[in-house]
Design a protein around this motif. Structure first.
Motif, PDB file in Angstrom:
ATOM      1  N   PRO A  33       0.808  -1.232   0.000  1.00  0.00           N
ATOM      2  CA  PRO A  33       0.000   0.000   0.000  1.00  0.00           C
ATOM      3  C   PRO A  33       0.835   1.273   0.000  1.00  0.00           C
ATOM      4  CG  PRO A  33      -0.917  -1.590   1.542  1.00  0.00           C
ATOM      5  CD  PRO A  33       0.395  -2.141   1.103  1.00  0.00           C
ATOM      6  N   GLU A  34       1.954   1.274   0.755  1.00  0.00           N
ATOM      7  CA  GLU A  34       2.800   2.469   0.784  1.00  0.00           C
ATOM      8  C   GLU A  34       3.479   2.707  -0.568  1.00  0.00           C
ATOM      9  OE1 GLU A  34       2.774   0.264   3.404  1.00  0.00           O
ATOM     10  OE2 GLU A  34       1.500   1.667   4.486  1.00  0.00           O
ATOM     11  N   LEU A  35       3.935   1.633  -1.198  1.00  0.00           N
ATOM     12  CA  LEU A  35       4.520   1.772  -2.527  1.00  0.00           C
ATOM     13  C   LEU A  35       3.490   2.284  -3.530  1.00  0.00           C
ATOM     14  CD1 LEU A  35       6.711  -1.454  -2.860  1.00  0.00           C
ATOM     15  CD2 LEU A  35       7.519   0.899  -2.683  1.00  0.00           C
ATOM     16  N   CYS A  36       2.269   1.776  -3.431  1.00  0.00           N
ATOM     17  CA  CYS A  36       1.207   2.233  -4.340  1.00  0.00           C
ATOM     18  C   CYS A  36       0.932   3.717  -4.153  1.00  0.00           C
ATOM     19  CB  CYS A  36      -0.067   1.426  -4.087  1.00  0.00           C
ATOM     20  SG  CYS A  36       0.046  -0.299  -4.599  1.00  0.00           S
ATOM     21  N   ARG A  37       0.937   4.182  -2.902  1.00  0.00           N
ATOM     22  CA  ARG A  37       0.682   5.594  -2.672  1.00  0.00           C
ATOM     23  C   ARG A  37       1.816   6.462  -3.209  1.00  0.00           C
ATOM     24  NH1 ARG A  37       0.807   5.563   2.383  1.00  0.00           N
ATOM     25  NH2 ARG A  37       2.930   6.311   2.605  1.00  0.00           N
ATOM     26  N   MET A  38       3.052   6.029  -2.993  1.00  0.00           N
ATOM     27  CA  MET A  38       4.195   6.830  -3.422  1.00  0.00           C
ATOM     28  C   MET A  38       4.303   6.917  -4.939  1.00  0.00           C
ATOM     29  SD  MET A  38       7.308   6.027  -0.758  1.00  0.00           S
ATOM     30  CE  MET A  38       7.589   4.435  -1.496  1.00  0.00           C
ATOM     31  N   LEU A  39       4.002   5.810  -5.625  1.00  0.00           N
ATOM     32  CA  LEU A  39       4.236   5.763  -7.063  1.00  0.00           C
ATOM     33  C   LEU A  39       2.980   5.984  -7.898  1.00  0.00           C
ATOM     34  CD1 LEU A  39       6.717   2.736  -7.252  1.00  0.00           C
ATOM     35  CD2 LEU A  39       7.221   5.156  -6.903  1.00  0.00           C
ATOM     36  N   LEU A  40       1.837   5.496  -7.408  1.00  0.00           N
ATOM     37  CA  LEU A  40       0.617   5.558  -8.219  1.00  0.00           C
ATOM     38  C   LEU A  40      -0.407   6.553  -7.713  1.00  0.00           C
ATOM     39  CD1 LEU A  40       0.106   1.728  -8.837  1.00  0.00           C
ATOM     40  CD2 LEU A  40       1.264   3.378 -10.306  1.00  0.00           C
ATOM     41  N   GLY A  41      -0.441   6.773  -6.413  1.00  0.00           N
ATOM     42  CA  GLY A  41      -1.404   7.721  -5.881  1.00  0.00           C
ATOM     43  C   GLY A  41      -2.214   7.129  -4.736  1.00  0.00           C
ATOM     44  N   ARG A  42      -2.992   8.000  -4.108  1.00  0.00           N
ATOM     45  CA  ARG A  42      -3.778   7.589  -2.951  1.00  0.00           C
ATOM     46  C   ARG A  42      -4.805   6.518  -3.307  1.00  0.00           C
ATOM     47  NH1 ARG A  42      -3.618   7.320   2.527  1.00  0.00           N
ATOM     48  NH2 ARG A  42      -5.724   7.441   3.411  1.00  0.00           N
ATOM     49  N   TRP A  43      -5.374   6.589  -4.498  1.00  0.00           N
ATOM     50  CA  TRP A  43      -6.387   5.616  -4.892  1.00  0.00           C
ATOM     51  C   TRP A  43      -5.834   4.201  -4.896  1.00  0.00           C
ATOM     52  CZ3 TRP A  43      -5.642   2.354  -9.001  1.00  0.00           C
ATOM     53  CH2 TRP A  43      -4.592   2.679  -9.883  1.00  0.00           C
ATOM     54  N   ALA A  44      -4.579   4.045  -5.320  1.00  0.00           N
ATOM     55  CA  ALA A  44      -3.966   2.725  -5.367  1.00  0.00           C
ATOM     56  C   ALA A  44      -3.718   2.186  -3.962  1.00  0.00           C
ATOM     57  CB  ALA A  44      -2.650   2.784  -6.146  1.00  0.00           C
ATOM     58  N   GLU A  45      -3.341   3.056  -3.034  1.00  0.00           N
ATOM     59  CA  GLU A  45      -3.138   2.624  -1.652  1.00  0.00           C
ATOM     60  C   GLU A  45      -4.448   2.125  -1.047  1.00  0.00           C
ATOM     61  OE1 GLU A  45      -1.611   4.418   2.635  1.00  0.00           O
ATOM     62  OE2 GLU A  45      -2.532   5.705   1.128  1.00  0.00           O
ATOM     63  N   VAL A  46      -5.518   2.888  -1.240  1.00  0.00           N
ATOM     64  CA  VAL A  46      -6.824   2.492  -0.705  1.00  0.00           C
ATOM     65  C   VAL A  46      -7.272   1.165  -1.305  1.00  0.00           C
ATOM     66  CG1 VAL A  46      -9.262   3.126  -0.573  1.00  0.00           C
ATOM     67  CG2 VAL A  46      -7.495   4.871  -0.231  1.00  0.00           C
ATOM     68  N   LEU A  47      -7.072   1.014  -2.616  1.00  0.00           N
ATOM     69  CA  LEU A  47      -7.466  -0.220  -3.287  1.00  0.00           C
ATOM     70  C   LEU A  47      -6.697  -1.412  -2.728  1.00  0.00           C
ATOM     71  CD1 LEU A  47      -9.364  -1.082  -5.627  1.00  0.00           C
ATOM     72  CD2 LEU A  47      -7.374  -0.973  -7.131  1.00  0.00           C
ATOM     73  N   ALA A  48      -5.396  -1.239  -2.522  1.00  0.00           N
ATOM     74  CA  ALA A  48      -4.578  -2.331  -1.995  1.00  0.00           C
ATOM     75  C   ALA A  48      -5.004  -2.704  -0.578  1.00  0.00           C
ATOM     76  CB  ALA A  48      -3.103  -1.938  -2.019  1.00  0.00           C
ATOM     77  N   LYS A  49      -5.290  -1.725   0.251  1.00  0.00           N
ATOM     78  CA  LYS A  49      -5.686  -2.013   1.632  1.00  0.00           C
ATOM     79  C   LYS A  49      -7.056  -2.676   1.689  1.00  0.00           C
ATOM     80  CE  LYS A  49      -2.930   1.465   4.057  1.00  0.00           C
ATOM     81  NZ  LYS A  49      -2.954   2.623   4.965  1.00  0.00           N
TER      82      LYS A  49
END
Length: 560
Positions: free
Chosen positions: A195-211
């Motif tokens: 989730p942290e990698l998704c937020r850093m590279l792809l955005g907040r939406w990717a972090e939420v989706l992963a979690k």
């Protein structure tokens, strides 16, 4: 689904990290690593880090600069050098600014007889390659072992084994992508998860989706484990009852076909085994799809309301014992039954229901949400790719061997194979009885861990329910656990099909965690390095499309 326990064990036992506010601590060196190693001696700020271990979003509370005391300096230097220092030595160390920097020169360390003791201790805490390989192997093997033969029956023997290798190869590749992207883009010294990698590279939406999909995996694992525990508890009590009242009637029945409407031998046994005498019958009050899941709640629910789940981690080794037992059990049955080949067309042809196996295997190889933490504990980071490949090869071989052996040797019609292979054995088989008892005890300790992890994830999104380490609130925890148990009971009563649940949850979460996010992260990384070619883009997009098709195909096949 034990593929989350290993990685989470370190998360719930570790202390919160300490971070420095350099503007409030002018006496500190600019090296952040020294602060992290030696605490808050000169008035650094305390950091409270969330359970998910964010890499770049930390809430820092600054404190005023504390006066330097001999006691504090002695404590810090004693930690560093593992020595009982005298005040004069402390003063010398302070004046030479040894305590201010973690990157001490050889000359400054020369006065200590054990200058590298701290580094050696940290190195010793990490695992060797062999331990890392078997840790990954043990983590991925779980309840899918009971359903792998059912999946092969839905696919065909050789197509099923080939599909097992293909899904395993894709999961290995995407897990390696996560390690490679994390190595390139994570902050040095910080623990970054997907989730942290998704937020850093792809955005907040990717972090939420992963979690969200990580919580779906936990939720599905809880349901599967509850169904299995209900099944094991039902059969254990049933077997004990039969041994007490009518044990001699059951020794000759070893394999059954629950899908048959009128199994003559099983019906006869059932009628004699459950008759206690008088107007009462055992099955009237001991029913797998009504009373047993509710009775199980009275056993498990009190275990879900502890402040933390560390006590249950002590039983984590039972996972390895149960897996070894299942492997040995499969070989024993194979040599006992012999080879019972089905029709040649069934062996070599691909059945239209093969998607049941592909969805289930996505869950079976699911380790992507904790793979970064597991491999970070490898002592030789340069061997991560090799060790991960060996671990996946072992898992692939184990699934193929267990599923293939039981499928080939199964003495009845192959369509009789259940999604829980133990249901195909008589309730009074001694080996099966011991296996059910071992698995029931193991799952009764793993289930509270999964419930605890799910609770921490959900509460982390609700600010008014965030758990305070100093103040534990029972009411929200009890309500949350009660809702979880009720949902699990409903599934155990009305949809007690672990194969169906595993394939749906595996295909849904795998689409995000296995097929989509690792490839999107790698596409971003390649683009940032100007290495993204059309061929590479097509290859990674193809894997994402496979994941989407794998999910959609689950809705067009039947388990019957």
């Amino acid at each position: 689904m034990r593929d989350l326990i290993k990685g989470f064990k370190s998360l719930v036992t570790e202390n919160f990290d300490r971070e420095v506010d350099e503007e409030r601590g002018p006496l500190l060196s600019s090296t952040a690593s020294s602060i992290k190693s030696y605490g808050t001696v000169f008035g650094v700020s305390d950091t409270e880090q969330s359970y998910n271990g964010s890499c770049d979003e930390k809430m820092t509370k600054s404190k005023s600069i504390m006066p330097i005391s001999t006691k504090i300096l002695k404590k810090q230097l004693s930690k560093k050098y593992s020595l009982d220092l005298y005040p004069s030595q402390i003063l010398d160390a302070y004046l030479s600014k040894d305590i201010l920097s973690d990157n001490l020169s050889t000359k400054k360390r020369a006065h200590s007889p054990f200058p590298d003791s701290e580094e050696k201790k940290e190195e010793e805490k990490k695992n060797s390659s062999v331990v890392t390989i078997f840790a990954v192997w043990n983590t991925m093997l779980g309840s899918s072992l009971l359903a792998i033969s059912w999946g092969i029956e839905k696919t065909g023997l050789f197509p099923g084994i080939i599909l097992n290798f293909l899904i395993g190869a894709i999961c290995l590749y995407t897990a390696y992508l996560l390690l490679r992207v994390n190595e390139k883009h994570s902050v040095i010294g910080e623990r970054c998860e997907v989730p942290e990698l998704c937020r850093m590279l792809l955005g907040r939406w990717a972090e939420v989706l992963a979690k969200v999909f990580s919580m779906i995996v936990l939720f599905g694992a809880n349901i599967v484990y509850w169904i299995l525990m209900s099944n094991f508890l039902y059969n254990l009590v049933y077997s004990i009852h039969g041994f007490i009242y009518d044990s001699q009637e059951h020794d000759n029945i070893s394999v059954i076909c629950p899908k048959e409407q009128h199994p003559v031998n099983v019906t006869a046994i059932t009628n004699t085994a459950i008759d206690v005498g008088g107007p009462f019958y055992f099955d009237k009050y001991w029913n797998l799809y009504s009373t047993v899941p509710v009775i199980l709640a009275f056993i498990i629910f009190p275990l879900l309301n502890f402040k933390n789940a560390q006590i249950f981690m002590r039983f984590n080794s039972l996972g390895t014992i149960s897996i070894v037992y299942l492997i040995g059990f499969s070989f024993v049955k194979f040599f006992t039954w012999g080879i019972n080949w089905p029709d040649v067309s069934v062996v070599f042809s691909l059945k239209p229901t093969f998607a049941a196996l592909s969805g289930m295997l996505t869950m079976s190889y699911f380790i992507h949400n904790i793979i970064i933490s597991m491999m970070k504990n490898n002592r030789h980071q340069e061997n991560n790719g090799r060790d991960l490949t060996i671990a996946f090869a072992l898992v692939t071989f184990t699934y193929s061997a267990i599923g293939g052996l039981l499928y080939i040797s199964f003495p009845l019609s192959k369509w009789c194979i259940e999604d829980n292979i133990l249901n195909n054995f008589g309730k009074f088989d001694k080996l099966v009885l011991f296996g059910r008892a071992l698995l029931f005890f193991q799952l009764s300790t793993v289930f509270p861990l999964l419930a605890y992890m799910l609770r921490k994830d959900i509460f982390s999104y609700l600010s008014f329910l965030k758990e305070d380490e100093k103040k534990f609130r029972y009411i929200p925890v009890i309500i949350m656990n009660a809702i979880l148990v009720v949902i699990c009971i409903l599934f155990a009563c009305f949809i007690p099909r672990i194969g169906t649940i595993i394939r749906y949850i595996g295909a849904l979460s795998g689409m995000v965690y296995v097929f989509m996010m690792p490839n999107l992260l790698n596409i971003y990384s390649l683009r940032k390095e100007n290495k993204l070619t059309s061929l590479r883009l097509f290859f990674h997009v193809t894997i994402i499309v496979i994941g989407i098709l794998n999910l959609l195909s689950q809705f067009i096949i039947s388990d019957d």
